[in-house]
Design a protein around this motif. Sequence first.
Motif, mmCIF file in Angstrom:
data_model
loop_
_atom_site.group_PDB
_atom_site.id
_atom_site.type_symbol
_atom_site.label_atom_id
_atom_site.label_comp_id
_atom_site.label_asym_id
_atom_site.label_seq_id
_atom_site.Cartn_x
_atom_site.Cartn_y
_atom_site.Cartn_z
ATOM 1 N N CYS A 212 -32.928 14.427 19.978
ATOM 2 C CA CYS A 212 -31.825 13.485 19.878
ATOM 3 C C CYS A 212 -31.430 12.948 21.255
ATOM 4 C CB CYS A 212 -30.622 14.166 19.219
ATOM 5 S SG CYS A 212 -29.164 13.131 19.104
ATOM 6 N N PRO A 213 -31.801 11.711 21.600
ATOM 7 C CA PRO A 213 -31.440 11.135 22.904
ATOM 8 C C PRO A 213 -29.935 10.984 23.103
ATOM 9 C CG PRO A 213 -33.209 9.875 21.860
ATOM 10 C CD PRO A 213 -32.663 10.794 20.820
ATOM 11 N N GLU A 214 -29.174 10.968 22.006
ATOM 12 C CA GLU A 214 -27.720 10.861 22.113
ATOM 13 C C GLU A 214 -27.117 12.086 22.792
ATOM 14 O OE1 GLU A 214 -25.721 9.492 18.434
ATOM 15 O OE2 GLU A 214 -27.763 9.197 17.678
ATOM 16 N N ILE A 215 -27.853 13.192 22.755
ATOM 17 C CA ILE A 215 -27.409 14.411 23.457
ATOM 18 C C ILE A 215 -28.469 14.698 24.520
ATOM 19 C CG2 ILE A 215 -26.673 16.813 23.202
ATOM 20 C CD1 ILE A 215 -26.293 16.265 20.225
ATOM 21 N N PRO A 216 -28.362 14.058 25.689
ATOM 22 C CA PRO A 216 -29.414 14.121 26.719
ATOM 23 C C PRO A 216 -29.474 15.443 27.460
ATOM 24 C CG PRO A 216 -27.576 12.835 27.523
ATOM 25 C CD PRO A 216 -27.246 13.173 26.099
ATOM 26 N N ILE A 217 -29.753 16.502 26.687
ATOM 27 C CA ILE A 217 -29.921 17.849 27.243
ATOM 28 C C ILE A 217 -31.377 18.253 27.071
ATOM 29 C CG2 ILE A 217 -29.346 20.288 26.905
ATOM 30 C CD1 ILE A 217 -27.155 18.857 28.268
ATOM 31 N N ASN A 218 -31.996 18.745 28.134
ATOM 32 C CA ASN A 218 -33.406 19.114 28.130
ATOM 33 C C ASN A 218 -33.596 20.523 27.563
ATOM 34 O OD1 ASN A 218 -36.108 18.942 28.631
ATOM 35 N ND2 ASN A 218 -35.962 19.155 30.844
ATOM 36 N N GLN A 219 -33.084 20.733 26.325
ATOM 37 C CA GLN A 219 -33.086 22.068 25.731
ATOM 38 C C GLN A 219 -33.501 21.996 24.273
ATOM 39 O OE1 GLN A 219 -32.603 25.076 26.966
ATOM 40 N NE2 GLN A 219 -31.757 24.663 29.005
#
Length: 296
Positions: A212-219
């Motif tokens: 989900c790019p809306e939550i830009p976390i690398n996890q």
Amino acid sequence: MKKIIITSLLFVSVFLNAQNFQGMAVYESKTSTAEMMKNFGGNREITPDMQKRIEENMKKMFEKTFVLNFEKTASIYKEEEKLEAPGQQGGGRMMASIMGGGGTQYKNVKEKMYVVDKEFFGKEFLIKDTLTNYKWQMSSESKKIGEYTCFKATAVVKTDASDMRNFRMRGNKDKEEKAKKTKDSIDASKKTNFLKEDFEQIKEKTITAWYCPEIPINQGPDKYWGLPGLILEVNDGTTVLLCSKIVMNTKDKAEIKAATKGKEVTQTEYDDIVMKKMEEMREMYGGQRGGRGGFH
């Protein structure tokens, strides 16, 4: 529509830039018991009713809930705590370890490392190693998971030898060749490795992730990471991890740091320990006398 998306991204960006930003994602795990039964060859003496009961018990064992607490560069992923049936606590933990689960997993994407604490046959281990560098093939294909728009990515990954879900019975031709070799062997009492001779490891799997790019976390859940957005779903062909809840900027901050207890080993060293212990169990239950298995 574009204005809403931009506003949403800016809203999330404010949280990400906040000093004490933290989020939480809940994942539901489902494992295809039918696929596992097929990998292990089944048993012709098992009736359909018996197989159904076995699959139902396996389903209960593998349908679990996990929580991922994350910040900018680090995360903690662990099974949601719940009471187990009396007499099953120890066996449940051991089975979880053998089947690739159990323990608390810490991932630090900045330092490219992970730490997992696991208990195996009464001994605590601390697995420390480098994060897998997934070679993601990103796609424009998208779908909705809850209210979030997610995009598809795939990768071919090497499997862990300590996870029994990554094994399957060899084909009939291999069995016949093995039987012939055993018959022709001068040393008829020579031991064979249960996992190497009767089973084969599925060396690689193709995994499909939805991020989900809306939550830009690398996890992401479990060991997965490396995409430009929080991974909300992962499917490795046997097990599916699907996000059911997301809380941004949680009020109750979780402690996100690596475990420290246990004998420190690499992933390869831990895999070797599990394989050797499984071979000891095979020999013990194969007719050899012996006491209760354990580490000395």
